[in-house]
Design a protein around this motif. Structure first.
Motif, mmCIF file in Angstrom:
data_model
loop_
_atom_site.group_PDB
_atom_site.id
_atom_site.type_symbol
_atom_site.label_atom_id
_atom_site.label_comp_id
_atom_site.label_asym_id
_atom_site.label_seq_id
_atom_site.Cartn_x
_atom_site.Cartn_y
_atom_site.Cartn_z
ATOM 1 N N ALA A 125 -25.294 65.090 -35.514
ATOM 2 C CA ALA A 125 -26.568 64.528 -35.369
ATOM 3 C C ALA A 125 -26.781 63.762 -36.830
ATOM 4 O O ALA A 125 -27.563 62.860 -36.846
ATOM 5 C CB ALA A 125 -27.700 65.882 -35.558
ATOM 6 N N LYS B 188 -25.947 73.723 -24.042
ATOM 7 C CA LYS B 188 -26.615 72.820 -23.854
ATOM 8 C C LYS B 188 -27.395 72.494 -22.457
ATOM 9 O O LYS B 188 -28.403 72.134 -22.731
ATOM 10 C CB LYS B 188 -25.850 71.605 -24.043
ATOM 11 C CG LYS B 188 -26.645 70.130 -24.241
ATOM 12 C CD LYS B 188 -27.088 70.138 -25.438
ATOM 13 C CE LYS B 188 -27.365 68.503 -26.089
ATOM 14 N NZ LYS B 188 -28.260 67.643 -25.024
ATOM 15 N N THR C 283 -31.327 71.409 -27.994
ATOM 16 C CA THR C 283 -31.135 70.083 -28.633
ATOM 17 C C THR C 283 -29.433 70.250 -28.949
ATOM 18 O O THR C 283 -29.090 71.315 -28.892
ATOM 19 C CB THR C 283 -31.857 69.533 -29.883
ATOM 20 O OG1 THR C 283 -31.642 70.709 -30.892
ATOM 21 C CG2 THR C 283 -33.163 69.589 -29.373
ATOM 22 N N THR C 284 -28.826 69.166 -29.660
ATOM 23 C CA THR C 284 -27.385 69.274 -30.039
ATOM 24 C C THR C 284 -27.413 70.218 -31.270
ATOM 25 O O THR C 284 -26.529 71.050 -31.361
ATOM 26 C CB THR C 284 -26.917 67.952 -30.449
ATOM 27 O OG1 THR C 284 -26.895 67.063 -29.286
ATOM 28 C CG2 THR C 284 -25.455 68.245 -31.086
#
Length: 420
Positions: free
Chosen positions: A161, A265, A270-271
């Protein structure tokens, strides 16, 4: 042998070996997090990703036995350093794959480079610890795996991210580059930290070196029930049976590990959230495996301590695919992961009790090589079933069946080993 001497050996060797295994596992499975965006960028289907993630173990399989035999001949210090330096360079090169062919090639080469590391460490520990202490020692060493996953999951998610787009590289590319660097540094450090045998340990007193060497030799003679040479070890029925057990455990370990980020996921996270949630099963495993291996050492019982968690872990994995509730699914996935990690350390006391010398080097490597094919079968089977059906529950049930079969085979092997 005194507990004080064992503590001295452990404080010298185990923290460093665990750190090496920590980065080894991170470099091996960070592909699971890279896949969250890499698959889209490179156009990789679930089947292609599953094959590429698992093809690592085909390279591992081909070079495993020769690598461990070389380690026994040239010494752990030089050979483990070679392994770590070469795999760090190959792992970093994964950042530059451009499609499925280059992805397959780099993963295969990573397996070739890393082959011999884990069985080499297992063999190396037999030079320093008598058999009655090995389940706990191997369990402590292998705790690096769930700890690596527990720390590596949020770390990998954060790197992807935070670094995405920096200097024109995607987050998954930075992931491979940054997580390969510690392996290179530790590979160089191996040359200065490890000692091949107790007889050469300058950090022990002469009396301690003599005591440890005598105890290891006495234990070797006491635990080798039959003299098995290298050639016999490679075709010995019990060695081959143990390889199949390890195949089942590896299918569970890597089937879960390499697909867990994508399963999590799928809960709509979210990641970065995925990184923290995917760490939960490994926190549970790290807490439970030490207690389980110590229980095995205390009772001097091995077969049940491998079979029971393998069977119960398989059942939990099968049930995890039958619920749509994320909390329940994560609880069951945590139990399945705990089962795998409780079975694995105690499992490695079985071949080290059966084999010694060059037979141990070849036999342990064979078990790890054949068993490691489970690391190919698990991820690929999940990807193939997911691609064909669009469902994870059937894929997880298939891996669960393999784990349960491994537990049942352990019980059968236990009967044969007791008769022997």
């Amino acid at each position: 042998m005194t507990d004080a001497l064992m503590r001295k050996v452990s404080w010298r060797l185990l923290p460093f070996l665990m750190l090496c295994y920590f980065v080894a596992y991170l470099d091996r499975v960070n592909v699971g997090f890279a896949a969250l965006t890499m698959n889209r960028d490179l156009g990789l289907s679930p089947t292609v990703y599953g094959f590429g993630a698992g093809v690592f173990f085909l390279g591992y399989f081909l070079f495993e036995v020769p690598s461990n035999v070389v380690l026994e001949k040239v010494g752990a210090r030089a050979w483990i350093a070679r392994i770590m330096i070469s795999w760090s360079l190959v792992s970093a090169s994964t950042a530059f794959v451009v499609g499925e062919r280059s992805f397959f090639l780099v993963r295969f080469l990573l397996g070739l480079a890393e082959a011999g590391f884990f069985p080499g460490i297992i063999l190396y520990l037999t030079y320093w610890y008598p058999s009655e202490r090995r389940a706990g020692i191997v369990g402590t060493f292998m705790m690096a795996v769930p700890v690596s996953a527990a720390i590596g999951s949020p770390l990998s998610a954060w790197i992807m991210a935070a670094a995405d787009g920096a200097h024109g590289l995607a987050g998954w590319q930075w992931l491979y580059l940054l997580e390969a660097a510690p392996s290179l540094l530790l590979g160089i450090a191996v040359l200065f930290v490890l000692t091949d045998r107790p007889e050469a340990a300058a950090w022990l007193t002469p009396a301690e070196r003599d005591e440890l060497a005598r105890e290891i030799e006495r234990d070797r003679k006491a635990t080798a029930r039959e003299k098995i040479g290298l050639r016999q070890a490679l075709v010995h029925p019990q060695v081959l049976g143990l390889a199949l057990v390890y195949l089942g455990l590896s299918a569970g370990l890597y089937g879960i590990g390499l697909w867990l980020p994508q399963i999590v996921k799928g809960f709509g996270l979210t990641t970065l959230q995925t990184g923290f949630v995917a760490a939960v099963p490994y926190v549970v495993a790290a807490a439970g495996m030490i207690a389980w291996t110590r229980r095995s050492d205390r009772r001097q019982e091995r077969i049940g301590h491998v079979a029971i968690p393998a069977i119960l872990g398989g059942l939990a994995l099968a049930l995890s695919g039958q619920t749509d509730a994320p909390v329940a699914a994560m609880a069951l996935l945590s139990l399945a992961t705990l089962g795998v990690f409780c079975a694995l350390p105690t499992f490695w006391t079985l071949p080290t009790a059966l084999l010694t010398g060059s037979a141990a080097a070849g036999g342990i490597a064979l078990i790890n090589a054949v068993g490691g094919l489970g690391g190919f079968i698990g991820p690929y089977l999940i990807g193939w079933i997911k691609n064909a059906t669009g469902r994870f529950d059937l894929a997880l049930a298939a891996i669960a069946a393999i784990m349960i079969a491994a537990g049942l085979l352990t019980l059968l092997l236990g009967r044969a080993m007791r008769r022997a």
